[in-house]
Design an enzyme around this catalytic site. Structure first.
Site, PDB file in Angstrom:
ATOM      1  N   SER A   1      -8.471  -1.878   1.877  1.00  0.00           N
ATOM      2  CA  SER A   1      -7.182  -1.663   1.217  1.00  0.00           C
ATOM      3  C   SER A   1      -6.449  -2.958   0.878  1.00  0.00           C
ATOM      4  CB  SER A   1      -6.277  -0.805   2.102  1.00  0.00           C
ATOM      5  OG  SER A   1      -6.083  -1.410   3.360  1.00  0.00           O
TER       6      SER A   1
ATOM      7  N   ASP B   1       4.285  -1.870   4.482  1.00  0.00           N
ATOM      8  CA  ASP B   1       4.205  -0.703   5.357  1.00  0.00           C
ATOM      9  C   ASP B   1       3.764  -1.200   6.730  1.00  0.00           C
ATOM     10  OD1 ASP B   1       1.450  -1.084   5.208  1.00  0.00           O
ATOM     11  OD2 ASP B   1       1.126   0.572   3.803  1.00  0.00           O
TER      12      ASP B   1
ATOM     13  N   HIS C   1       0.175  -3.209   5.822  1.00  0.00           N
ATOM     14  CA  HIS C   1      -0.119  -4.072   4.672  1.00  0.00           C
ATOM     15  C   HIS C   1       1.059  -4.972   4.309  1.00  0.00           C
ATOM     16  CE1 HIS C   1      -2.559  -0.350   4.144  1.00  0.00           C
ATOM     17  NE2 HIS C   1      -3.507  -1.246   3.982  1.00  0.00           N
TER      18      HIS C   1
END
Ligand SMILES: *[C@@H]1O[C@H](CO)[C@@H](O)[C@H](O)[C@H]1NC(C)=O
Ligand SMILES: *[C@@H]1O[C@H](CO)[C@@H](O)[C@H](O)[C@H]1NC(C)=O
Ligand SMILES: *[C@@H]1O[C@H](CO)[C@@H](O)[C@H](O)[C@H]1NC(C)=O
Ligand SMILES: *[C@@H]1O[C@H](CO)[C@@H](O)[C@H](O)[C@H]1NC(C)=O
Ligand SMILES: *[C@@H]1O[C@H](CO)[C@@H](O)[C@H](O)[C@H]1NC(C)=O
Length: 363
Positions: free
Chosen positions: A49, A338, A341
């Site tokens: 991600s 978040d 990340h």
């Protein structure tokens, strides 16, 4: 018909011109000085991600983020592209650093044009890992799936520009591999802990890293940057899960990252001897992210242990969604977007610190 058109849109040429100017401006790629007038035709990214630019939008997984507030600061604002951040992710930032383009599209985007492919894509898939079990449990593209897509990519560009130019594109492009955090935070504690101690588990991860890099070399990749594991025990969710009342960093996870990174660095040295015509560049984000967390003010940050989204302690992916309350109004002083990340702002600092003085090592 033409008359009607002009009547309806008398300003059309001007409007068009504005659009065109806009496009040109927005596509201006930062000035770069590559050594010896080298050019980089494309950037290809593999991983999780941190570098997925939207591939998970096109597969059935809960590892998605193609909804607000993700993308809140992307482009003109409120564009949830599937990037796990408020804005850009390292794939985009790195493609711009090498003078290629400002946004690196996801390979699975069905709207991609042949010319988009020629300048590179991201094959990365959020929630993937070196350990195939990591990708399998999250129903996302494993590293071997990503390489299969890359083989398909090679066929496609070969069909467009022929084998000769394809070989040149493959050998002169920049490749980035950035993966492994999910192995340590998810798969190891949930599925592998009873079977492997952390030495054995990081050996397993390293063996998949070696296999991937050998295969990438076999397919023609020569200029390859390999990102190490970040200081994963200090991301907000891991502080919440393992850091006690004071939300300290998770020592176990940081130690695991350090152990893996030593092996990663060693295998890169080994592969450099095996493939003398390749440039394998070890990119250290562990220490750069730690540096940001320890000295935030140096880089203009203040909040180091909470994400911007909601409480910032636990929200990530589906838990950070349009119904989330108390999203911070401005990420400019936040390291984390978040609970897992970084913000675009932090990614930009980290990428500059990690890559700018290593660019020459790719050539
Ligand atoms: C780079 O290109 C410029 C302009 O074409 C040329 O003047 C210069 O000598 C080149 N430098 C190298 C190192 O090849
Ligand atoms: C492919 O490249 C080689 C070496 O650069 C050249 O000799 C050959 O003529 C090229 N073939 C085609 C079909 O362009
Ligand atoms: C957190 O860190 C503090 C200060 O270093 C220490 O006193 C405390 O024991 C730590 N808590 C946990 C749960 O590790
Ligand atoms: C690198 O090579 C040395 C010598 O062959 C070997 O002992 C070591 O295990 C290799 N490192 C990795 C991570 O594969
Ligand atoms: C966030 O704050 C910074 C610094 O004060 C400012 O430059 C920027 O414009 C703000 N961004 C938004 C989206 O309000």
């Amino acid at each position: 018909m033409k008359f009607l058109f002009e009547k309806l849109f008398p300003q059309l040429p001007l409007v068009l011109l504005c659009c065109l100017v806009r496009v040109i401006i927005s596509e201006h790629v930062s000035d770069v000085n590559l050594p010896n007038n080298e050019t980089v035709p494309a950037v290809m990214v593999f991983g999780d991600s941190i570098v997925d630019t939207g591939n998970n939008n096109y597969i059935t997984t809960i590892g998605k983020c193609n909804f607000l507030p993700y993308g809140r600061d992307f482009g003109k604002g409120n564009q949830a592209t599937g990037r796990f951040s408020n804005g850009l992710v390292p794939s985009d930032i790195i493609a711009a650093k090498f003078g290629v383009k400002n946004l690196l599209p996801p390979y699975l985007d069905p709207k991609l044009q042949p010319e988009d492919l020629l300048t590179g894509v991201s094959f990365a898939s959020g929630a993937a890992g070196y350990d195939p079990l990591t990708s399998k449990t999250a129903l996302v593209l494993s590293l071997s799936d990503q390489l299969d897509k890359f083989k398909e990519y090679i066929q496609k560009i070969s069909g467009t520009v022929g084998e000769n130019r394809t070989a040149t594109i493959l050998s002169k492009s920049i490749y980035i591999l950035c993966i492994g955090s999910n192995d340590i935070t998810n798969t190891y504690p949930l599925f592998r802990r009873l079977q492997y101690d952390i030495q054995a588990y990081t050996d397993l991860m390293a063996s998949y890293a070696t296999k991937f890099l050998q295969e990438l070399y076999g397919l023609g990749g020569r200029r390859i940057g390999v990102v190490n594991l970040p200081v994963i025990g200090c991301v907000p969710s891991q502080r919440t899960l393992h850091g006690g009342k004071q939300r300290n960093c998770s020592d176990f996870e940081n130690q695991a990252a350090i152990i893996f990174n030593t092996k990663l660095s060693s295998l890169i040295n080994n592969l450099t001897k095996e493939f003398p015509d390749a440039r394998l560049v070890y990119l250290d984000i562990y220490n750069q992210l730690l540096n940001l967390i320890q000295k935030p003010a140096t880089y203009g940050f203040e909040v180091t242990d909470k994400g911007c989204c909601g409480t910032g302690n636990i929200e990530v992916a589906i838990l950070c969604n349009p119904l989330t309350q108390n999203i911070c109004p401005n990420t400019s002083n936040y390291i984390f977007w978040d609970s897992f990340h970084p913000t675009e702002e932090a990614y930009k600092v980290i990428c500059s610190e990690v890559i700018d003085n290593k660019i020459k090592d790719f050539f």
